[in-house]
Design an enzyme around this catalytic site. Structure first.
Site, mmCIF file in Angstrom:
data_model
loop_
_atom_site.group_PDB
_atom_site.id
_atom_site.type_symbol
_atom_site.label_atom_id
_atom_site.label_comp_id
_atom_site.label_asym_id
_atom_site.label_seq_id
_atom_site.Cartn_x
_atom_site.Cartn_y
_atom_site.Cartn_z
ATOM 1 N N ARG A 105 0.863 -1.179 0.000
ATOM 2 C CA ARG A 105 0.000 0.000 0.000
ATOM 3 C C ARG A 105 0.895 1.222 0.000
ATOM 4 O O ARG A 105 1.701 1.406 0.905
ATOM 5 C CB ARG A 105 -0.937 0.033 1.209
ATOM 6 N N GLU A 143 4.681 7.095 2.401
ATOM 7 C CA GLU A 143 5.531 5.910 2.554
ATOM 8 C C GLU A 143 4.951 4.780 1.728
ATOM 9 O O GLU A 143 3.797 4.833 1.278
ATOM 10 C CB GLU A 143 5.613 5.482 4.030
ATOM 11 N N ASN A 162 4.208 0.783 2.077
ATOM 12 C CA ASN A 162 4.151 -0.342 3.009
ATOM 13 C C ASN A 162 4.313 -1.650 2.241
ATOM 14 O O ASN A 162 3.552 -1.921 1.312
ATOM 15 C CB ASN A 162 2.805 -0.363 3.732
ATOM 16 N N SER A 168 -2.536 -2.740 5.912
ATOM 17 C CA SER A 168 -3.810 -3.047 6.567
ATOM 18 C C SER A 168 -5.001 -2.410 5.854
ATOM 19 O O SER A 168 -4.854 -1.547 5.000
ATOM 20 C CB SER A 168 -3.768 -2.602 8.022
ATOM 21 N N LYS A 226 11.988 3.006 5.901
ATOM 22 C CA LYS A 226 12.048 4.435 5.601
ATOM 23 C C LYS A 226 13.425 4.834 5.078
ATOM 24 O O LYS A 226 13.552 5.719 4.251
ATOM 25 C CB LYS A 226 11.663 5.221 6.844
ATOM 26 N N LYS A 261 11.780 10.945 11.112
ATOM 27 C CA LYS A 261 11.240 9.578 11.188
ATOM 28 C C LYS A 261 12.309 8.564 11.581
ATOM 29 O O LYS A 261 13.336 8.464 10.913
ATOM 30 C CB LYS A 261 10.664 9.160 9.833
ATOM 31 N N GLU A 302 7.509 1.203 11.891
ATOM 32 C CA GLU A 302 6.234 1.118 11.188
ATOM 33 C C GLU A 302 5.105 1.106 12.206
ATOM 34 O O GLU A 302 5.300 0.723 13.352
ATOM 35 C CB GLU A 302 6.152 -0.198 10.391
ATOM 36 N N GLY A 303 3.928 1.472 11.749
ATOM 37 C CA GLY A 303 2.740 1.220 12.559
ATOM 38 C C GLY A 303 2.206 2.426 13.313
ATOM 39 O O GLY A 303 1.266 2.294 14.086
ATOM 40 N N ARG A 339 -7.747 7.459 4.536
ATOM 41 C CA ARG A 339 -7.810 7.626 5.990
ATOM 42 C C ARG A 339 -7.854 9.112 6.277
ATOM 43 O O ARG A 339 -7.118 9.895 5.673
ATOM 44 C CB ARG A 339 -6.591 6.993 6.667
#
Ligand code: ADP
Ligand code: MG
Length: 534
Positions: free
Chosen positions: A186, A202, A204, A209, A367, A421, A425-426, A508
């Protein structure tokens, strides 16, 4: 605070949809919502308590505002019911069993009541990038030297990255080849209002998800606009179809078929507690119904306890051969509380099962690699097509390593223009504003390798708009910004590319005062998009 953020970036506060019902003036709406000491959140509509009637003698604007509130209240209730009967649900934090026992303590996923406006041209641009990023990931994954070199300094200061690299190194040492490669990616973007461009946040490559719930939100919005679109002046046909769940299931099913063992299963590696399990179960269900493939769910600790690799390379868990390992865990240090979990990761990597992702694909999504790929002449190492390279580069925001003293200096001077950063992740890990400045000063003082644990990124400023958000059955209107994720599925077997597709999307939306973006982490809501011509 939101109000200062808005004026700081010279953005007008726009309601998400003007529609046919005239709204209270955006300015006053914003003021009542966000200017201190008024509460930050204005309760826009609560299904059970809202009155649909305008009081006699009120001004037309106010009356229209009240009508809008009444429509929204009706929509909230219809939407909440839709979520319940269509499985747009997550485990409820309030129920301690909701993360471990399926079917217990469900609540509708947080969602935006109306789809976010998104220019069709940027939508097209984002979709076109998906297969190019898929191919890029595959090419970079094959260059083990590049991955090791690019991450060599990060490794010194970041224990988690070091452990991943260690597995990668071991696979390199035994010359392990992944003939069948499956990527479920994604790529996330924001529209930068300063430059009017689509910029990547970014990419993924592990545990992307919301393919399951994301496709449902598009359906929810389509249903709502079929009912209320006329009165709101919004056309449901402008919401692009979203097949993320079935497309990801198709990719998993096709990968399973390539493995060519009818009795093998898909192993979904999960966290011991997962309130987002229904997003995952949507894939499980499609896999079974459309491809007859069985999925088993195991934690890394269970894989370690129950798994073994046979001499022919077959991964066996619980007595069942595994065709595909699909990771919905394993991307964060917390997923590896002991050595057992690392042994599980290594065991799976050594096996002949198809890994989604392999350790190489996982590393490509870090990253640091994103930042390396943005350096001049790096994309050219991996891709031949000049147009593709230009398209990718156009979507790159400014990305820098902290070796760049000039950039570090500018970031200390103007921290609001950057994001710092770490290799995580997450959600919840990025550093902004004052903290960013303090951290850079501290890292500089330390004078060691600690700078290598981070990258700096240009901060992207999406336009904010007023949006009705629904959480736990309540609707709040708040100032929001949005991030569009485009799913991509890639499957190849040696030289044969079996799939390379854009595979749906996920919008989102988060309150603009929040720096982080995670839905599961509680920062954002699920959304879809309404294409506009502008
Ligand atoms: P993670 O791996 O934790 O998801 P991200 O790079 O996606 O890391 O960052 C988390 C969130 O921080 C994003 O969803 C986005 O809301 C915000 N963010 C990240 N990078 C930027 C940026 N360059 N400009 C503005 N916001 C950003
Ligand atoms: Mg992210």
């Amino acid at each position: 605070m939101s109000s200062s953020c808005v004026s700081h970036h010279h953005q007008a506060v726009r309601p998400r949809h003007g529609g046919r019902l005239p709204l209270p003036s955006p300015r006053s709406a914003a003021a009542s919502s966000f200017a201190p000491p008024a509460p930050r959140r204005r309760r826009a509509a609560r299904a059970a308590t809202m009155s649909a009637e305008a009081a006699p003698g009120v001004a037309p604007v106010e009356e229209a505002g009240q009508r809008r509130v009444a429509v929204l209240a009706e929509m909230v209730e219809e939407a909440a019911v839709w979520c319940a009967v269509h499985g747009l649900v997550v485990g409820d934090r309030a129920d301690p069993r909701s993360g471990t026992v399926p079917g217990v303590g469900l609540v509708h996923a947080p969602f935006s009541l109306l789809p976010a406006r998104f220019p069709a041209s940027f939508w097209k641009q984002a979709c076109e990038l998906a297969p190019i990023f898929n191919e890029l990931v595959d090419r970079v994954s094959l260059d083990g030297e590049f991955l090791q070199a690019a991450l060599s300094r990060t490794k010194q200061v970041d224990e988690f990255t070091a452990r991943l690299l260690e597995i990668h190194e071991k696979m390199k040492a035994i010359n392990k080849k992944e003939d069948i490669r499956l990527g479920l990616h994604r790529s996330d973007y924001m529209l930068d209002s300063e430059t009017n461009s689509l910029l990547q946040i970014e990419l993924n490559t592990i545990s992307s998800s919301f393919p399951g719930l994301g496709s449902l939100v598009s359906e929810l919005h389509r249903t709502l606009l079929n009912h209320y679109g006329k009165v709101l002046g919004l056309d449901s046909k402008r919401i692009p179809r979203n097949w993320a769940a079935t497309q990801f299931a198709e990719a998993l099913g096709k990968a399973w078929a390539e493995y060519n063992n009818d009795s093998a299963v898909v192993l979904m590696v999960v966290q011991p507690e997962e309130r987002n399990m229904y997003d995952q179960y949507w894939l499980v269900s499609h896999l079974k119904e459309s491809y007859g493939v069985t999925t088993i769910r195991k934690t890394l600790a269970q894989v370690e306890a129950e798994g073994q690799v046979l001499t022919d390379g077959t991964l066996v868990i619980d007595g069942r051969a595994v065709a595909v390992v699909y990771f919905r865990a394993g991307y964060a240090p917390a997923d590896y509380p002991s050595e057992a979990e690392w042994r599980a990761r290594l065991l799976m990597e050594q096996s002949s099962a198809i890994k989604c992702p392999s350790i190489s694909y996982h590393l490509v999504g870090t990253k640091k690699i994103q930042q390396e790929l943005a350096n001049p002449n790096v994309l050219e190492r991996f891709l031949d097509n000049k147009e593709d390279i230009a398209k990718l580069r156009k979507s790159f925001a400014g990305l820098w390593s902290l070796d760049n003293e000039e950039i570090v200096k500018s970031a200390i001077e103007k921290p609001d223009l950057f994001v710092l950063k770490p290799q995580r992740e997450g959600g919840g890990n990025n550093i902004y504003g004052h903290d960013l400045r303090d951290m850079l000063i501290k890292l500089q003082k330390e004078q060691g390798e600690s700078l290598a644990a981070y990258i700096l990124m240009q901060r992207i400023f999406p336009k904010a708009s007023l949006t009705p958000l629904v959480r736990g059955g309540d609707c709040f209107e708040d100032l929001t910004i949005s991030e569009l994720g485009i799913y991509g599925a890639y499957l190849r077997n040696k030289d044969k590319v079996i799939l390379n597709n854009q595979s749906g999307y996920l919008m989102r939306t988060k309150v603009s005062s929040s720096n982080e973006g995670g839905v599961a982490a509680g920062f954002a809501v699920l959304d879809s998009i309404l294409l506009t011509d502008e």
